[in-house]
Write a protein that holds these residues in place. Structure first.
Motif, PDB file in Angstrom:
ATOM      1  N   THR A   4       0.848  -1.191   0.000  1.00  0.00           N
ATOM      2  CA  THR A   4       0.000   0.000   0.000  1.00  0.00           C
ATOM      3  C   THR A   4       0.883   1.240   0.000  1.00  0.00           C
ATOM      4  O   THR A   4       1.851   1.304   0.750  1.00  0.00           O
ATOM      5  N   PRO A   5       0.562   2.253  -0.797  1.00  0.00           N
ATOM      6  CA  PRO A   5       1.365   3.480  -0.774  1.00  0.00           C
ATOM      7  C   PRO A   5       1.402   4.068   0.625  1.00  0.00           C
ATOM      8  O   PRO A   5       0.392   4.119   1.319  1.00  0.00           O
ATOM      9  N   ALA A   6       2.598   4.497   1.035  1.00  0.00           N
ATOM     10  CA  ALA A   6       2.751   4.985   2.402  1.00  0.00           C
ATOM     11  C   ALA A   6       1.932   6.224   2.668  1.00  0.00           C
ATOM     12  O   ALA A   6       1.540   6.482   3.802  1.00  0.00           O
ATOM     13  N   ARG A   7       1.667   7.015   1.666  1.00  0.00           N
ATOM     14  CA  ARG A   7       0.992   8.295   1.873  1.00  0.00           C
ATOM     15  C   ARG A   7      -0.386   8.303   1.245  1.00  0.00           C
ATOM     16  O   ARG A   7      -0.810   9.290   0.660  1.00  0.00           O
ATOM     17  N   ALA A   8      -1.097   7.216   1.327  1.00  0.00           N
ATOM     18  CA  ALA A   8      -2.459   7.128   0.789  1.00  0.00           C
ATOM     19  C   ALA A   8      -3.452   6.992   1.937  1.00  0.00           C
ATOM     20  O   ALA A   8      -3.149   6.412   2.977  1.00  0.00           O
ATOM     21  N   ALA A   9      -4.624   7.562   1.737  1.00  0.00           N
ATOM     22  CA  ALA A   9      -5.677   7.450   2.748  1.00  0.00           C
ATOM     23  C   ALA A   9      -7.032   7.430   2.067  1.00  0.00           C
ATOM     24  O   ALA A   9      -7.208   7.939   0.945  1.00  0.00           O
ATOM     25  N   ILE A  10      -7.978   6.840   2.763  1.00  0.00           N
ATOM     26  CA  ILE A  10      -9.378   6.900   2.344  1.00  0.00           C
ATOM     27  C   ILE A  10     -10.025   8.063   3.088  1.00  0.00           C
ATOM     28  O   ILE A  10      -9.892   8.180   4.304  1.00  0.00           O
ATOM     29  N   LEU A  11     -10.698   8.913   2.350  1.00  0.00           N
ATOM     30  CA  LEU A  11     -11.366  10.076   2.952  1.00  0.00           C
ATOM     31  C   LEU A  11     -12.872   9.901   2.806  1.00  0.00           C
ATOM     32  O   LEU A  11     -13.389   9.840   1.687  1.00  0.00           O
ATOM     33  N   LEU A  12     -13.554   9.796   3.930  1.00  0.00           N
ATOM     34  CA  LEU A  12     -15.025   9.718   3.923  1.00  0.00           C
ATOM     35  C   LEU A  12     -15.578  11.126   4.072  1.00  0.00           C
ATOM     36  O   LEU A  12     -15.373  11.783   5.097  1.00  0.00           O
ATOM     37  N   PHE A  13     -16.264  11.576   3.030  1.00  0.00           N
ATOM     38  CA  PHE A  13     -16.887  12.908   3.020  1.00  0.00           C
ATOM     39  C   PHE A  13     -18.351  12.726   3.411  1.00  0.00           C
ATOM     40  O   PHE A  13     -19.131  12.133   2.657  1.00  0.00           O
ATOM     41  N   THR A  14     -18.723  13.218   4.577  1.00  0.00           N
ATOM     42  CA  THR A  14     -20.061  12.924   5.068  1.00  0.00           C
ATOM     43  C   THR A  14     -20.555  14.055   5.949  1.00  0.00           C
ATOM     44  O   THR A  14     -19.904  15.089   6.109  1.00  0.00           O
ATOM     45  N   ARG A  15     -21.723  13.855   6.524  1.00  0.00           N
ATOM     46  CA  ARG A  15     -22.299  14.804   7.473  1.00  0.00           C
ATOM     47  C   ARG A  15     -23.163  13.997   8.444  1.00  0.00           C
ATOM     48  O   ARG A  15     -23.485  12.834   8.174  1.00  0.00           O
ATOM     49  N   PRO A  16     -23.535  14.579   9.588  1.00  0.00           N
ATOM     50  CA  PRO A  16     -24.340  13.837  10.555  1.00  0.00           C
ATOM     51  C   PRO A  16     -25.650  13.345   9.943  1.00  0.00           C
ATOM     52  O   PRO A  16     -26.182  13.934   8.998  1.00  0.00           O
ATOM     53  N   ALA A  17     -26.177  12.270  10.524  1.00  0.00           N
ATOM     54  CA  ALA A  17     -27.370  11.639   9.956  1.00  0.00           C
ATOM     55  C   ALA A  17     -28.551  12.601   9.865  1.00  0.00           C
ATOM     56  O   ALA A  17     -29.318  12.572   8.897  1.00  0.00           O
ATOM     57  N   GLY A  18     -28.716  13.459  10.863  1.00  0.00           N
ATOM     58  CA  GLY A  18     -29.829  14.395  10.837  1.00  0.00           C
ATOM     59  C   GLY A  18     -29.747  15.356   9.653  1.00  0.00           C
ATOM     60  O   GLY A  18     -30.763  15.643   9.008  1.00  0.00           O
ATOM     61  N   GLU A  19     -28.547  15.843   9.371  1.00  0.00           N
ATOM     62  CA  GLU A  19     -28.368  16.731   8.216  1.00  0.00           C
ATOM     63  C   GLU A  19     -28.603  15.970   6.913  1.00  0.00           C
ATOM     64  O   GLU A  19     -29.188  16.503   5.964  1.00  0.00           O
ATOM     65  N   GLU A  20     -28.119  14.749   6.874  1.00  0.00           N
ATOM     66  CA  GLU A  20     -28.305  13.944   5.658  1.00  0.00           C
ATOM     67  C   GLU A  20     -29.797  13.736   5.395  1.00  0.00           C
ATOM     68  O   GLU A  20     -30.261  13.819   4.255  1.00  0.00           O
ATOM     69  N   ALA A  21     -30.544  13.469   6.468  1.00  0.00           N
ATOM     70  CA  ALA A  21     -31.981  13.228   6.318  1.00  0.00           C
ATOM     71  C   ALA A  21     -32.718  14.461   5.825  1.00  0.00           C
ATOM     72  O   ALA A  21     -33.768  14.355   5.181  1.00  0.00           O
ATOM     73  N   ALA A  22     -32.190  15.633   6.127  1.00  0.00           N
ATOM     74  CA  ALA A  22     -32.831  16.866   5.678  1.00  0.00           C
ATOM     75  C   ALA A  22     -32.723  17.033   4.163  1.00  0.00           C
ATOM     76  O   ALA A  22     -33.499  17.777   3.562  1.00  0.00           O
ATOM     77  N   HIS A  23     -31.763  16.342   3.554  1.00  0.00           N
ATOM     78  CA  HIS A  23     -31.553  16.453   2.111  1.00  0.00           C
ATOM     79  C   HIS A  23     -32.037  15.229   1.344  1.00  0.00           C
ATOM     80  O   HIS A  23     -32.209  15.284   0.131  1.00  0.00           O
ATOM     81  N   LYS A  24     -32.202  14.097   2.071  1.00  0.00           N
ATOM     82  CA  LYS A  24     -32.618  12.865   1.400  1.00  0.00           C
ATOM     83  C   LYS A  24     -33.750  12.241   2.212  1.00  0.00           C
ATOM     84  O   LYS A  24     -33.526  11.763   3.323  1.00  0.00           O
ATOM     85  N   SER A  25     -34.928  12.198   1.628  1.00  0.00           N
ATOM     86  CA  SER A  25     -36.065  11.674   2.389  1.00  0.00           C
ATOM     87  C   SER A  25     -36.126  10.162   2.356  1.00  0.00           C
ATOM     88  O   SER A  25     -36.697   9.533   3.233  1.00  0.00           O
ATOM     89  N   PHE A  26     -35.568   9.542   1.349  1.00  0.00           N
ATOM     90  CA  PHE A  26     -35.672   8.099   1.141  1.00  0.00           C
ATOM     91  C   PHE A  26     -37.127   7.645   1.095  1.00  0.00           C
ATOM     92  O   PHE A  26     -37.427   6.472   1.286  1.00  0.00           O
ATOM     93  N   GLY A  27     -38.059   8.596   0.885  1.00  0.00           N
ATOM     94  CA  GLY A  27     -39.466   8.253   0.826  1.00  0.00           C
ATOM     95  C   GLY A  27     -40.068   7.947   2.181  1.00  0.00           C
ATOM     96  O   GLY A  27     -41.152   7.366   2.253  1.00  0.00           O
ATOM     97  N   ARG A  28     -39.385   8.315   3.257  1.00  0.00           N
ATOM     98  CA  ARG A  28     -39.833   8.004   4.609  1.00  0.00           C
ATOM     99  C   ARG A  28     -39.949   9.280   5.424  1.00  0.00           C
ATOM    100  O   ARG A  28     -39.567  10.354   4.995  1.00  0.00           O
ATOM    101  N   GLY A  29     -40.459   9.143   6.631  1.00  0.00           N
ATOM    102  CA  GLY A  29     -40.528  10.274   7.531  1.00  0.00           C
ATOM    103  C   GLY A  29     -39.142  10.713   7.971  1.00  0.00           C
ATOM    104  O   GLY A  29     -38.155   9.993   7.774  1.00  0.00           O
ATOM    105  N   ARG A  30     -39.109  11.895   8.588  1.00  0.00           N
ATOM    106  CA  ARG A  30     -37.810  12.477   8.949  1.00  0.00           C
ATOM    107  C   ARG A  30     -37.036  11.580   9.923  1.00  0.00           C
ATOM    108  O   ARG A  30     -35.830  11.381   9.766  1.00  0.00           O
ATOM    109  N   ARG A  31     -37.739  11.014  10.936  1.00  0.00           N
ATOM    110  CA  ARG A  31     -37.044  10.179  11.909  1.00  0.00           C
ATOM    111  C   ARG A  31     -36.502   8.917  11.255  1.00  0.00           C
ATOM    112  O   ARG A  31     -35.351   8.533  11.495  1.00  0.00           O
ATOM    113  N   ALA A  32     -37.304   8.284  10.410  1.00  0.00           N
ATOM    114  CA  ALA A  32     -36.838   7.076   9.735  1.00  0.00           C
ATOM    115  C   ALA A  32     -35.704   7.403   8.769  1.00  0.00           C
ATOM    116  O   ALA A  32     -34.738   6.637   8.658  1.00  0.00           O
TER     117      ALA A  32
END
Length: 230
Positions: A4-32
């Motif tokens: 593995t390259p010594a200077r390689a990393a995996i970067l997860l670009f994300t946000r808290p679940a509550g913020e994610e739910a505000a942008h993606k309904s998944f066809g469900r209620g906000r809590r779900a």
């Protein structure tokens, strides 16, 4: 397997679940939706950690900028400033992504300049690149979160002189339609069980039959009879 390259990393670009739910309904209620988003984030984190490469998670409080492109560019700046020469960026919206596929992307960066994991909707579910092909202002202006992103990224990298490797296409989960598709193909396992538990908890209780007061009053006047005598 190559080292593995010594200077390689995996970067997860994300946000808290509550913020994610505000942008993606998944066809469900906000809590779900928030509970589903939490499962997707946990799965992406586990996938990254199981790949056996350095892992960097950049949540919304560490991102800078107003637009998605600006915030993603700031996350890349953060990762490169940690000293990594190659970053493999993933999001939380592709449950089909496996540790083996992430390792394939990291290995590809041994011999090429960039790696793209094309999403079926025209975007990308994975992006790997060397530091020398990253320029924050230019990356911020790419058409992120659109169906033309994959084409625009490939064109940008080719113009920059980068050799690009491509992984197999996968579906990501951004909409209610995507989520329905996920439930259809998802194999048995704890992730599937967690999602079905969330959906079961969301189902409304059986409605309670309520009689009008007038009917209750009329019923009270009826003779009270016991069971028939045999």
């Amino acid at each position: 397997m190559p080292a593995t390259p010594a200077r390689a990393a995996i970067l997860l670009f994300t946000r808290p679940a509550g913020e994610e739910a505000a942008h993606k309904s998944f066809g469900r209620g906000r809590r779900a939706a928030a509970a589903i988003a939490a499962q997707l984030i946990a799965r992406a984190s586990a996938t990254a950690r199981q790949a056996g490469v350095d892992f960097v998670c950049v949540e919304s409080d560490e991102q800078r900028g107003r637009t998605f492109g600006q915030r993603l560019a700031s996350a890349l700046v953060y990762g490169f400033e940690l000293g990594y020469e190659q970053l493999v960026v993933i999001g939380n919206d592709c449950p089909q992504l496996t540790p083996a596929l992430v390792r394939q992307a990291v290995r590809a960066l041994h011999t090429t300049d960039a790696v793209l994991g094309p999403a079926l909707d025209g975007g990308v579910y994975l992006l790997g690149l060397h530091r020398r092909f990253f320029e924050a202002e230019a990356w911020a202006t790419l058409p992120w979160q659109t169906a033309t992103l994959g084409h625009a990224l490939r064109r940008y990298l080719h113009r920059a002189g980068a050799a690009v490797a491509t992984l197999r296409p996968l579906a990501d989960v951004d909409t209610a339609h995507d989520f329905a598709g996920l439930l259809a193909w998802l194999p048995a396992g704890s992730f599937r069980n967690h999602l079905h538990t969330i959906l079961a908890a969301e189902r409304p209780l059986r409605p309670v039959l309520r009689l009008r007061r007038s009917l209750l009053a009329a019923a009270a006047t009826l003779p009270q009879r016991g069971p028939p005598t045999l």
